[in-house]
Enzyme design. Sequence first.
Site, short mmCIF file in Angstrom:
data_model
loop_
_atom_site.label_atom_id
_atom_site.label_comp_id
_atom_site.label_asym_id
_atom_site.label_seq_id
_atom_site.Cartn_x
_atom_site.Cartn_y
_atom_site.Cartn_z
N ARG A 379 48.54 73.51 38.72
CA ARG A 379 47.32 74.26 38.40
C ARG A 379 47.67 75.67 37.97
O ARG A 379 48.50 76.32 38.61
CB ARG A 379 46.40 74.35 39.63
CG ARG A 379 45.86 73.01 40.00
CD ARG A 379 44.81 73.04 41.08
NE ARG A 379 44.24 71.72 41.14
CZ ARG A 379 43.86 71.09 42.24
NH1 ARG A 379 43.94 71.71 43.41
NH2 ARG A 379 43.37 69.89 42.19
N SER A 533 40.49 71.48 43.52
CA SER A 533 40.84 71.08 44.88
C SER A 533 39.75 70.28 45.59
O SER A 533 38.60 70.25 45.17
CB SER A 533 41.16 72.36 45.66
OG SER A 533 40.50 72.39 46.88
N ARG A 535 38.91 70.99 48.64
CA ARG A 535 38.50 71.81 49.79
C ARG A 535 36.99 71.76 50.00
O ARG A 535 36.21 72.14 49.16
CB ARG A 535 38.99 73.27 49.62
CG ARG A 535 38.42 74.01 48.46
CD ARG A 535 39.13 75.34 48.25
NE ARG A 535 40.49 75.13 47.78
CZ ARG A 535 41.15 75.97 46.99
NH1 ARG A 535 40.62 77.10 46.62
NH2 ARG A 535 42.37 75.71 46.60
C1 MIC Z 1 45.11 72.91 46.10
O1 MIC Z 1 46.09 72.57 45.46
O2 MIC Z 1 44.17 73.56 45.60
C2 MIC Z 1 45.02 72.53 47.56
C3 MIC Z 1 45.17 73.76 48.34
O3 MIC Z 1 46.08 71.67 47.89
C4 MIC Z 1 43.68 71.83 47.77
C5 MIC Z 1 43.30 71.64 49.15
C6 MIC Z 1 42.81 72.89 49.81
O4 MIC Z 1 42.08 73.67 49.20
O5 MIC Z 1 43.12 73.03 50.98
C7 MIC Z 1 43.53 70.50 47.05
O6 MIC Z 1 44.07 70.34 45.99
O7 MIC Z 1 42.75 69.64 47.50
#
Ligand code: MIC
Length: 641
Positions: A379, A533, A535
């Site tokens: 990303r 993500s 999240r």
């Molecule tokens: C990410 O790459 O953005 C993360 C951090 O791995 C997230 C998870 C998170 O926000 O904890 C993901 O890709 O799901």
Amino acid sequence: MGQNITEKIIGSHLLSGEMTSGKEISIRIDQTLTQDATGTMAYLQFEAMGVPRVKTRLSVSYVDHNTLQTGFENADDHLFLQTIAAKYGIYFSKPGNGICHQVHLERFGIPGMTLLGSDSHTPTAGGLGMLAIGAGGLDVAVAMGGGPFYLNMPKVTNVKLTGKLNPWVSAKDVILELLRIMSVKGGVGRIIEYSGEGVKTLSVPERATITNMGAELGATTSIFPSDEITLGFMKAQKREKDWVELCADPDAVYNEVIEINLSDLEPMAAQPHSPDNVAKIREIGPLPVQQVVIGSCTNSSYTDLMRVAGILKGKKIHPSVSLSIAPGSRQVFEMLARNGALADIISAGARILETACGPCIGMGQSPSSGAVTVRTFNRNFEGRSGTADAKVYLASPEAAAATALKGVLTDPRELGEFIEIKTPDEFLIDDSMILPPAEDPSTIEVLRGPNIKPLPVNKKLPETLKGKALLKVGDNITTDHIMPAGAKILPLRSNIPAISQYVFSGIDASFADRAKEAGGGFIIGGHNYGQGSSREHAALAPMYLGIKAVLAKSFARIHRANLVNFGILPLTFVDERDYDSIAAEDVLEINTADLGQESGLTVKNIAKGTEFKVRHDLTPRQVEIIKAGGLLNYTKQATGD
Ligand code: MIC
Ligand code: SF4
């Protein structure tokens, strides 16, 4: 009619619904994984369900995101995760053991099984022929409790690989090419299934790089066949007993087919600030680079880092470049240390980081102001590196290492003779940092430091939603925009009141205060709202601030599911021109009495005296979840608690 791999796995795990694309189905989940940044919430939610022991075949809790311990918060979370894992039957991978996806690929993934992970890059295990899907923590908690996972049956896109990668062209270039073709929205509602002669030329870690970054296409997941190459990898991990062969029937049908001839590919990079802004490195032109970072769940396998070590061996990095390297797992790290490759890397001038997500999630190594940084990650969203005006390019480990030597973005073919690295016949196996659950749960006390705050609860959906359009944003808003990460904010993942103060902080620092003052309101979004993500904090924290609905042109899959799980209505415009008619601060009113009807809902723009239609596309089950104020309330209602 023959079946493709997706249909075979879904078919053997189907609990409800029919395998017709777009229709809601539910499937049985064999394995789950969590990481610490989403895991604390997932386990609090699991605990709230009152199930004494996980009901999956295997559940693993990893600590890899918040490993920078600048205060007590992250360490508190680690202890909480370790003790709750021991109590509820979950394996615990200690901080330092590696990035969840890399370790899961090495030690746990099984072809033909289903894996649900509270991280969007869970599809990495698709490189082994597993149906591996990223989801919000609450969905993972439900799966740990033995509940089904609901999704809309995706379309299956077949990516047919022919030919063979040329020297210095990498698996990263395959997925960058697909991102160039399909864009960050192109995979929405789809599973990407790989086939063709070219598959045999790719090792499991190479396949995993490709399935990992399928998340950037917006795809539900990506999957490779399980073949002799898979068997070889599993043998080298001493796990051949778990191998099964899995491939599509010769007469399998797909919703669409894309062909990629591996022989035609060249080294590429994704330019700022989107993984689909792809161009050939030789066409990007001379670009001075200040930082190179090699690592992340996409590209930090043994073979990746051995090739990097081979490129750096006997050379020194360019004086104006800072090179950092984070191996993907302890297995990789220790193998590099024992065979001397680590010494070559250190001698070249690299800064060695612990085996964790680290800079990928803005946990350290933020570049200098306006710097160009070349990273092997997945990303490159604006600001994610921790430096708002940094320019992040995504490229293969080969291109990154060549760039570190030259100080300008470099096509690795300029390095001369190719360095061949084979997958080892035997990996170094030591699972001592993966702690099995306690045999007697009653001996375990779950430790909760002051950073662990109770879960906020939502109220039932009122019949009338009235409030201001608090923020209007454009297309492709990421969860990093909605709920930023980084070293300062990530330690607050277990503390929703505190983290909610940072919602949209990169776009509008006044958002949280304005939302609280107004007692909540609405967000207006463009296409692909919530990409990136998994999240759930990007839904949970807005819920805490009183957000009742998001009106967008379209949504990314995981974020939309998270909104539903926390009782926030995901609404789409029937006529996209209505997006233009709303101004920030307009007062809107939505009557939710018709939520169960097909006809959609009417939004009144009180400020303008107009009204327009929105759709919700919720299944009857999701309508009930929204009405209850989210999945936890709904589950409690359903079980009569
Ligand atoms: C990410 O790459 O953005 C993360 C951090 O791995 C997230 C998870 C998170 O926000 O904890 C993901 O890709 O799901
Ligand atoms: Fe970690 Fe980055 Fe992979 Fe997310 S994308 S799991 S932060 S390494």
